[in-house]
Design a protein around this motif. Structure first.
Motif, short mmCIF file in Angstrom:
data_model
loop_
_atom_site.label_atom_id
_atom_site.label_comp_id
_atom_site.label_asym_id
_atom_site.label_seq_id
_atom_site.Cartn_x
_atom_site.Cartn_y
_atom_site.Cartn_z
N GLN A 282 0.40 3.59 -3.97
CA GLN A 282 -0.54 3.72 -5.08
C GLN A 282 -1.83 4.38 -4.58
OE1 GLN A 282 0.19 3.06 -8.29
NE2 GLN A 282 -1.74 4.18 -8.57
N ALA A 283 -2.31 3.90 -3.45
CA ALA A 283 -3.54 4.47 -2.87
C ALA A 283 -3.35 5.95 -2.58
CB ALA A 283 -3.91 3.72 -1.60
N ALA A 284 -2.18 6.30 -2.07
CA ALA A 284 -1.92 7.71 -1.77
C ALA A 284 -2.03 8.53 -3.05
CB ALA A 284 -0.54 7.87 -1.14
N ARG A 285 -1.49 8.02 -4.15
CA ARG A 285 -1.55 8.77 -5.42
C ARG A 285 -2.99 8.84 -5.94
NH1 ARG A 285 3.47 6.23 -6.04
NH2 ARG A 285 4.99 7.81 -5.45
N ASP A 286 -3.74 7.76 -5.74
CA ASP A 286 -5.10 7.73 -6.28
C ASP A 286 -6.10 8.54 -5.45
OD1 ASP A 286 -4.14 6.10 -8.22
OD2 ASP A 286 -4.97 4.24 -7.40
N TYR A 287 -5.89 8.60 -4.14
CA TYR A 287 -6.94 9.15 -3.28
C TYR A 287 -6.56 10.45 -2.57
CZ TYR A 287 -9.24 4.64 -3.93
OH TYR A 287 -9.84 3.55 -4.47
N LEU A 288 -5.29 10.85 -2.64
CA LEU A 288 -4.88 12.03 -1.88
C LEU A 288 -4.42 13.15 -2.80
CD1 LEU A 288 -2.84 10.38 1.02
CD2 LEU A 288 -5.20 11.19 1.09
N GLU A 289 -4.52 14.37 -2.27
CA GLU A 289 -4.03 15.53 -2.99
C GLU A 289 -2.53 15.68 -2.77
OE1 GLU A 289 -5.38 19.89 -2.46
OE2 GLU A 289 -7.15 18.59 -2.26
N LEU B 286 5.69 -8.08 15.64
CA LEU B 286 5.97 -6.89 14.83
C LEU B 286 5.25 -6.94 13.49
CD1 LEU B 286 9.81 -6.62 15.52
CD2 LEU B 286 8.08 -4.98 16.24
N GLY B 287 5.31 -8.09 12.84
CA GLY B 287 4.74 -8.22 11.50
C GLY B 287 3.23 -8.05 11.47
N THR B 288 2.55 -8.72 12.39
CA THR B 288 1.09 -8.66 12.35
C THR B 288 0.57 -7.31 12.85
OG1 THR B 288 0.96 -9.75 14.51
CG2 THR B 288 0.76 -11.15 12.56
N GLU B 289 1.21 -6.73 13.82
CA GLU B 289 0.79 -5.39 14.26
C GLU B 289 0.96 -4.39 13.12
OE1 GLU B 289 -0.69 -4.33 17.03
OE2 GLU B 289 -0.62 -6.22 18.13
N ALA B 290 2.06 -4.53 12.38
CA ALA B 290 2.30 -3.61 11.26
C ALA B 290 1.27 -3.81 10.15
CB ALA B 290 3.72 -3.80 10.71
N MET B 291 0.89 -5.06 9.90
CA MET B 291 -0.10 -5.31 8.85
C MET B 291 -1.47 -4.74 9.23
SD MET B 291 0.67 -8.98 7.18
CE MET B 291 1.52 -9.70 8.55
N LYS B 292 -1.79 -4.88 10.51
CA LYS B 292 -3.05 -4.33 10.99
C LYS B 292 -3.04 -2.81 10.82
CE LYS B 292 -4.20 -4.61 15.44
NZ LYS B 292 -4.60 -5.19 16.73
N ASN B 293 -1.92 -2.23 11.16
CA ASN B 293 -1.77 -0.78 11.02
C ASN B 293 -1.87 -0.36 9.56
OD1 ASN B 293 -1.11 1.87 12.03
ND2 ASN B 293 0.88 1.59 11.03
N LYS B 294 -1.33 -1.20 8.68
CA LYS B 294 -1.38 -0.90 7.25
C LYS B 294 -2.83 -0.82 6.77
CE LYS B 294 -0.26 -2.68 2.75
NZ LYS B 294 0.20 -3.81 1.95
N SER B 295 -3.65 -1.77 7.22
CA SER B 295 -5.06 -1.76 6.82
C SER B 295 -5.78 -0.52 7.32
CB SER B 295 -5.77 -3.01 7.35
OG SER B 295 -5.31 -4.15 6.67
N GLU B 296 -5.48 -0.12 8.54
CA GLU B 296 -6.07 1.11 9.09
C GLU B 296 -5.68 2.31 8.23
OE1 GLU B 296 -8.34 1.78 11.27
OE2 GLU B 296 -8.31 -0.15 12.30
N LEU B 297 -4.39 2.34 7.87
CA LEU B 297 -3.86 3.47 7.12
C LEU B 297 -4.48 3.52 5.72
CD1 LEU B 297 -1.86 5.77 7.31
CD2 LEU B 297 -0.04 4.17 6.73
N LEU B 298 -4.64 2.35 5.12
CA LEU B 298 -5.24 2.29 3.79
C LEU B 298 -6.66 2.86 3.84
CD1 LEU B 298 -4.90 1.42 0.86
CD2 LEU B 298 -5.70 -0.86 1.49
N LEU B 299 -7.40 2.50 4.85
CA LEU B 299 -8.77 3.02 5.00
C LEU B 299 -8.75 4.53 5.17
CD1 LEU B 299 -10.57 0.56 4.96
CD2 LEU B 299 -11.32 1.10 7.28
N ALA B 300 -7.82 5.00 5.98
CA ALA B 300 -7.74 6.44 6.23
C ALA B 300 -7.41 7.19 4.94
CB ALA B 300 -6.69 6.73 7.30
N ILE B 301 -6.51 6.60 4.13
CA ILE B 301 -6.11 7.23 2.87
C ILE B 301 -7.29 7.26 1.89
CG2 ILE B 301 -4.70 6.84 0.80
CD1 ILE B 301 -2.42 6.00 2.71
#
Lengths: 379, 402
Positions: free
Chosen positions: B268-275, B326-341
């Motif tokens: 959803q964030a990708a659709r809202d914030y990216l071209e 695996l789960g917590t590293e991935a969630m941390k990465n998700k938050s980073e990615l969301l910010l970047a998006i």
């Protein structure tokens, strides 16, 4: 319970393990390499494998098959990855058999599949035309001339291409370009006039051929299935190949990792086993967690081929991309953690490193499958 | 399989009939009901939903019915989770008592302890927090120093616990305490239940980089604790703690996939914030990172399933040990990615100019840094895998100390 092996599959695994460790250890691949074997694999071994039913493992019983499905095939692929068996298992029993099953007419299946099941027919898919996997960018042409067909074109990275009895050639039919349905699969005897086949020895000590087709005359019934209708079947054939190959890659990764962990316990420096150093423990433990993910995606993708076909494209790309990265990283770590001996030809780790690079390119590298996954998910 | 299928049908019908529509959408952290003496419902619907689930024993679906649980098998429990997720049903009761203490009591508690505590947990009457870490005992948990001295009638507890999540809102705390300072550190620890209303217990919240202060420090100053509150044998607390840690890690590994959270989904964030160009994200780097993350989450989801199937089949699961990492590293990465998006829209801290979701994203990003620290750091998880799965020899430094 698709993600856990059942009793039948465990038995199959034990049989495969016994047989391959005895008849086709990594040393057998070294032997083929050092003797510059003409065929590139042992025909005696392949006959034994066929006698065990492995050539026909995915084939329905009607064609003389074992009908164990892809979950059964996965077990064999995984074990063959553990000992790096050079054999027509992938090109013939997976890709070739899938092509006949998915694209062939009933008459073609009835004719070829029992031969394949008995180990009396080998196949090679002549698909790629450039140095990156691009299955729909095909320039090879097949044209009608009288009652016959004429094939022209250039193919590269044809696995088992120099030894297979028949080549499965993907070509375009210019007469059908307007319809958008112009891809055709052809079943061509490798020794046909006009075929120039260059054998190349690859870094993994296996063979891939570069083949030129110049005015190769073939009968009209050499078309697999119906002319111009290969596109949909092609994607399914490739996906099955990707999933099976991912299982082989998983087996290789498990083996190279097991050997590395054993080395960490055995090798003593500074008066202690090097596996007691946290710097190495964390890298090994991280690899262990990556292996857990790979096991899950491979098992799920294999099960999807048998039970949930609509999920196969997404899972095949997930599995191939995941295993590409796994075998690259785990083989690099294996060499590094072995230290100096890791870069010697004497140690078998190098064979795994090299095989990894070849499998990473077969039917799509990581970029190809990441792109496909993203597109399938709508971004 | 037919029984499970009919259980699924019944469950689906019951949820359809009983889960209020307002409880079928993601909620904010403030809307979560945690129970306890000070617990408050965010709405009448939340209360109704909680009471209906509680009356069915489904606040703790897999606990025995004699303690107020639902008596479901693991497979049925999984189906209930899946059916709740299908309609986006909120978790009716958030509870460390259910997720962590309860399973330990069921395994190690006396009958009297089970009677005293389990039903109160299921009914949401008592809220529990966890007292493990100390200022001087983080990753090296077994070196903890909070003392419990045997005073004949009771234990006298002195010391402090840190990272006691929501201690300021909790009624009881389960603690690891030192009952013997003269033996190998793991062998002098006991597991003790402490009523936080006891004189001498005090709590101070800790301000975090996310702006939250859900973590607290809890102090014990001559706190008298009845001896009946000891769980498991005296000096046998380490085994109880380890069993409980397994539940904590499982819980943390499943966070985010379990209950709907009011968080912007990445796509959803990708659709809202990216071209987009021709249906593809135009920024090749972000598109590639997003695909990598989504594929990883897919693989992690499948590994959860595999681990569950292995345990259900009675086999040991090495995958289970990998899941927290695996789960917590991935969630941390998700938050980073969301910010970047989100670009600069993901950097707001407060005030006008940003939506609530955008402000939440910033704070969730900062908060996500705790995921790979709490419940055993990623590095400790890797130590555990190296030791227990790979059976690598113990590190020289650790060997000389324990």
């Amino acid at each position: 319970m698709a993600l856990v092996l059942n009793e039948e599959q465990r038995l199959l695994r034990d049989t495969a393990q016994d047989f391959l460790q005895r008849e086709a250890p990594v040393a057998a691949l070294r032997q083929l390499r050092d003797s510059r074997d003409d065929t590139g694999y042992s025909t005696t071994l392949w006959q034994q494998m066929a006698d065990l039913g492995w050539a026909s493992i995915i084939l329905p019983e009607a064609y003389g098959g074992l009908d164990f499905g892809f979950t059964g095939l996965g077990v064999i692929m995984q074990e063959s990855g553990r000992t790096l068996v050079a054999s027509p298992l992938f090109a013939t029993a997976v890709v070739g058999a899938s092509a006949l099953l998915l694209a062939g007419t009933e008459a073609q299946r009835e004719h070829y599949l029992p031969l394949l099941a008995a180990g009396n027919l080998t196949l090679a898919l002549a698909l790629e035309e450039s140095h990156h996997h691009s299955p729909h960018r095909i320039e090879a042409r097949v044209e009608r001339r009288g009652d016959d067909l004429v094939l022209n074109g250039h193919k590269t990275f044809v696995l088992d291409g120099h030894s297979a009895d028949y080549l499965l050639v993907l070509a375009r039919d210019p007469e059908r370009t307007d319809t958008g349905q112009d891809l055709t699969l052809l079943l061509v005897p490798r020794t046909s006039a006009g075929i120039d086949c260059q054998r190349s020895l690859m870094v993994d000590s296996r063979n891939a051929a570069t083949i030129n087709f110049t005015d190769v005359r073939i009968p009209a019934d050499a078309v697999l299935g119906r002319p111009g209708q290969a596109s949909d079947a092609l994607d399914q054939i490739l996906d099955r190949g990707r999933v099976a190959l991912a299982a082989e890659m998983l087996g290789s990764a498990e083996e190279v990792f097991d050997r590395t962990v054993a080395w960490l316990k055995e090798r003593v420096q500074f008066g202690v086993p090097i596996g007691s150093f946290q710097a190495l423990q964390h890298r090994a433990a991280h690899m262990q967690t990556e292996l857990e993910l790979s096991r899950s995606v491979v098992l799920q993708a294999l099960a999807a081929v048998d039970d949930n076909p609509t999920q196969v494209p997404l899972l095949a790309s997930l599995a191939k991309a995941n295993l590409n990265e796994l075998v690259k990283n785990i083989s690099n770590e294996a060499v590094q953690m072995h230290g100096g001996i890791g870069v010697t030809d004497e140690l078998e780790i190098g064979f795994f490193l090299k095989r990894a690079r070849v499998t990473m390119q077969i039917f799509g590298d990581t970029g190809f499958h990441k792109d496909r996954y993203a597109s399938l998910c709508g971004y | 399989m037919d029984d499970l299928q009919s259980f699924r049908e019944e469950t689906r019908q019951w949820l359809e009939a009983n889960c209020p529509p307002s409880q079928r959408q993601p909620g904010t952290p403030e809307e979560q009901y945690w129970g306890g003496r000070r617990g408050q419902f965010a709405s009448a619907d939340a209360q109704l939903w909680f009471e209906r689930m509680r009356d069915r024993g489904w606040t703790a679906p897999e606990w025995p019915t004699e303690y107020g649980g639902g008596g479901l098998t693991p497979h049925q429990g999984r189906i209930l989770k899946e059916e709740m997720r299908r309609i986006n049903a909120r978790t009716p009761l958030y509870s460390l008592g259910i997720w962590m203490l309860g399973p330990a009591l069921l395994e190690y508690g006396t009958e009297a302890q089970k009677q005293q505590h389990l039903r109160a947990i299921v009914n949401g009457e008592v809220r529990w927090c966890q007292g493990y870490s100390e200022p001087g005992a983080g990753s090296d948990l077994a070196s903890l120093q909070t003392r419990a001295e045997d005073q004949g009638e009771h234990f006298l507890v002195n010391g402090s616990k840190i990272w006691t999540t929501s201690a300021d809102k909790s009624d009881w705390i389960f603690c690891l305490v030192r009952t013997n300072p003269d033996v190998k550190k793991q062998e002098g620890i006991s597991f003790l239940l402490i009523d936080m209303a006891t004189p001498g217990v005090s709590v101070t919240p800790i301000a975090l980089i996310s702006g939250d202060s859900e973590f607290c420090q809890t102090f014990f100053d001559n706190v008298a604790v009845p001896k009946d509150n000891l769980v498991g044998p005296l000096n046998g607390g380490w085994s109880v703690a380890k069993a409980l840690l397994v539940h904590e890690r499982k819980l943390m590994a499943e966070l985010g996939s379990d209950s709907p959270r009011k968080e912007i989904p990445l796509l959803q964030a990708a659709r809202d914030y990216l071209e987009f160009n021709d249906g593809r994200i135009a920024d090749a780097e972000l598109r590639s990172n997003l695909a990598s993350h989504e594929m990883r989450m897919h693989a992690i989801g499948l590994t959860h399933m595999r681990s569950f199937e292995e345990r259900a089949a009675g086999a040991a699961s090495t995958a289970a040990l990998a899941m927290k990492y695996l789960g917590t590293e991935a969630m941390k990465n998700k938050s980073e990615l969301l910010l970047a998006i989100m670009g600069s829209r993901g950097l707001g801290w407060e005030g006008p100019g940003f939506s609530d979701e955008e402000l939440d994203a910033t704070r969730l990003w900062a908060g996500s840094k705790a995921m790979t620290i709490a419940g055993g750091t990623s590095e400790i998880q890797l130590n555990v895998i190296a030791r227990n799965v790979l059976q690598l020899p113990q590190a020289p430094a650790a060997k000389s100390k324990s």
